[in-house]
Design an enzyme around this catalytic site. Structure first.
Site, PDB file in Angstrom:
ATOM      1  CG  ASP A 156      -3.708 -27.778  80.508  1.00 51.64           C
ATOM      2  OD1 ASP A 156      -3.393 -26.867  81.316  1.00 51.64           O
ATOM      3  OD2 ASP A 156      -4.467 -28.712  80.812  1.00 51.64           O
ATOM      4  CG  HIS A 194      -6.732 -26.510  83.513  1.00 51.46           C
ATOM      5  ND1 HIS A 194      -5.733 -27.412  83.229  1.00 51.46           N
ATOM      6  CD2 HIS A 194      -6.890 -26.541  84.864  1.00 51.46           C
ATOM      7  CE1 HIS A 194      -5.283 -27.955  84.358  1.00 51.46           C
ATOM      8  NE2 HIS A 194      -5.990 -27.450  85.370  1.00 51.46           N
ATOM      9  CB  SER A 225      -6.613 -29.620  87.750  1.00 53.75           C
ATOM     10  OG  SER A 225      -5.484 -28.780  87.857  1.00 53.75           O
TER      11      SER A 225
END
Length: 426
Positions: A304, A371, A216
């Site tokens: 995503d 994610h 991330s």
């Protein structure tokens, strides 16, 4: 750790789409990675794993599995002298589990993720949380996925020295500034530099293999710092980078522009990018990846889930709630929504075309709604619960094959396929 100044705390297919294909996609991706989604729970949640001395057992589905091994925090007090501090002025921190055996001289450095802040309100909230203060960080955390010490779940890296650098600046370890009025320290770049130099001083400088990872906002940080990281080592050291869920598309320009301006990020962006583009553009990975010289692997979900929920269909732009069901249950997406999602996927794939031309780079883009997949046991390892696979090869095996040069890995799922029977090679 016995180090002066260090405190160890023991604690798109494009339009038009055939209706049949769209409906098939909705059904398949709705069930894709069901276990991973259940494990992840919320966006940006972290995985499990940890320290060797606290091994217990727990049940997971129908099989018994080892409980996470917890790794204590280390507060890097000596970094304060260099102005390397969290948003509230407290020292930076990291968690370290030493390597053993054949992994004694190999290191993984993991950059924690956790979003950004772009205005006073958001940064104030961050400052009073573990994302902005080491005083509020957990005293120990689990290491999972690529950070796991289990040879079953993490066969290629389990016995390496594994370090997680905590994230407490709000600009992917790239900010430089001080907001005196609000008491915000934007010192991400200094935290990066001070912590890496400290790790070098306690043994990493002699490493023969090193891997910089993050997911991330941490994945973006890996992309921004990859070449910088390589420059710390001798040419004889094998240095590579893995960016997980860091491929953010250019859909949040005003938001990113505010982050770059507020936190003084511009001087710390890759010069190869800023020489030709504006600074905000150089905070977007797609404008940076083609210029990275160090071998790097991009792990990303084509759908995503963070970007779908926060930029493609955020709640603020969906007052009627038309996307609410689709975002929580993919089989609930209608034809129009699936077309939009396919366009998003097509942009993601197009972004990496130039990048994939380098033989030293690796790529794994699967068709799951996910994610951050490298730190979750269920998505990292087939042994741990069924890693998403492309042509019968999961994430851990793909990353290991790439890092050790066992095979070239440039794999992208077909948009309608989640079981690994179809693959595009760019």
């Amino acid at each position: 750790m016995g180090e002066a100044g260090v405190v160890a705390n023991n604690k798109p297919f494009r339009r038009p789409l055939l209706l049949l294909l769209v409906l098939l996609l909705a059904v398949l991706v709705g069930s894709c990675c069901a276990e991973a989604a259940a494990d992840e729970g919320i966006i940006n949640s972290k995985g499990a794993g940890g320290r060797r001395r606290r091994r217990t057992s727990r049940r997971r589905t129908s099989a018994a599995a080892a409980a996470p091994l917890m790794v204590p925090i280390t507060i890097l007090k000596s970094a304060v002298d260099a102005g390397a501090v969290c948003m509230d002025g407290t020292p930076p921190a990291y968690h370290f589990d030493p390597g053993s055996g054949a992994g004694n001289n190999s290191w993984i450095v993991n950059l924690e993720g956790g979003g950004w802040c772009n205005n006073v309100r958001a940064c104030q909230f961050r400052k009073t949380s573990r994302r902005g203060s080491s005083d509020l960080m957990e005293k120990e955390i689990p290491f999972g996925g690529i950070m796991s010490s289990s040879p079953t779940d993490n066969p290629d890296f389990y016995n390496w020295n594994r370090v997680k650098i905590r994230y407490c600046d709000g600009a992917s370890f790239a900010g430089e500034g001080f907001d005196k009025e609000n008491g915000f320290y934007f010192r991400g770049q200094r935290i990066w530099d001070a912590t890496i130099r400290h790790l070098l001083s306690i043994g990493m400088s002699s490493a023969d293999k090193v891997l910089l990872t993050g997911c991330s906002a941490g994945g973006l940080a890996v992309i921004l710092h990859c070449d910088e990281f390589q420059a710390f080592f001798q040419p004889t050291t094998a240095v590579k980078c893995l960016a997980d869920a860091g491929l953010f598309l250019d859909a949040l320009r005003s938001y990113y522009s505010d982050i770059v301006a507020m936190q003084g990020v511009a001087p710390n962006l890759p010069p190869a990018c800023t020489a030709r583009l504006d600074t905000t553009s150089c905070f977007f990975p797609q404008n940076v990846i083609d210029g990275i010289k160090t071998p790097i692997f991009l792990l990303n979900a084509a759908y995503d889930v963070w970007q779908i929920q926060e930029s493609l269909a955020p709640n603020g732009a969906d007052p009627s709630g038309a996307w609410r069901a689709c975002k929580s249950n993919r089989s609930a997406c209608d034809t129009s929504q699936m077309t939009i999602l396919q366009d998003f996927r097509e942009q993601m794939v197009a972004t990496v075309r130039g990048f994939s031309g380098s033989r030293s780079n690796g790529l794994f883009i699967n068709s799951c709604f996910a994610h951050c997949q490298s730190e979750l046991p269920a998505t990292w390892s087939s042994a741990a619960g069924g890693s998403p696979a492309i042509q019968n090869k999961g994430i851990a095996k793909s990353v290991g094959d790439w890092y050790f040069g066992r095979a070239e890995v440039k794999a992208i799922d077909c948009p309608y396929d989640c079981d690994g029977t179809c693959r595009h090679i760019i």
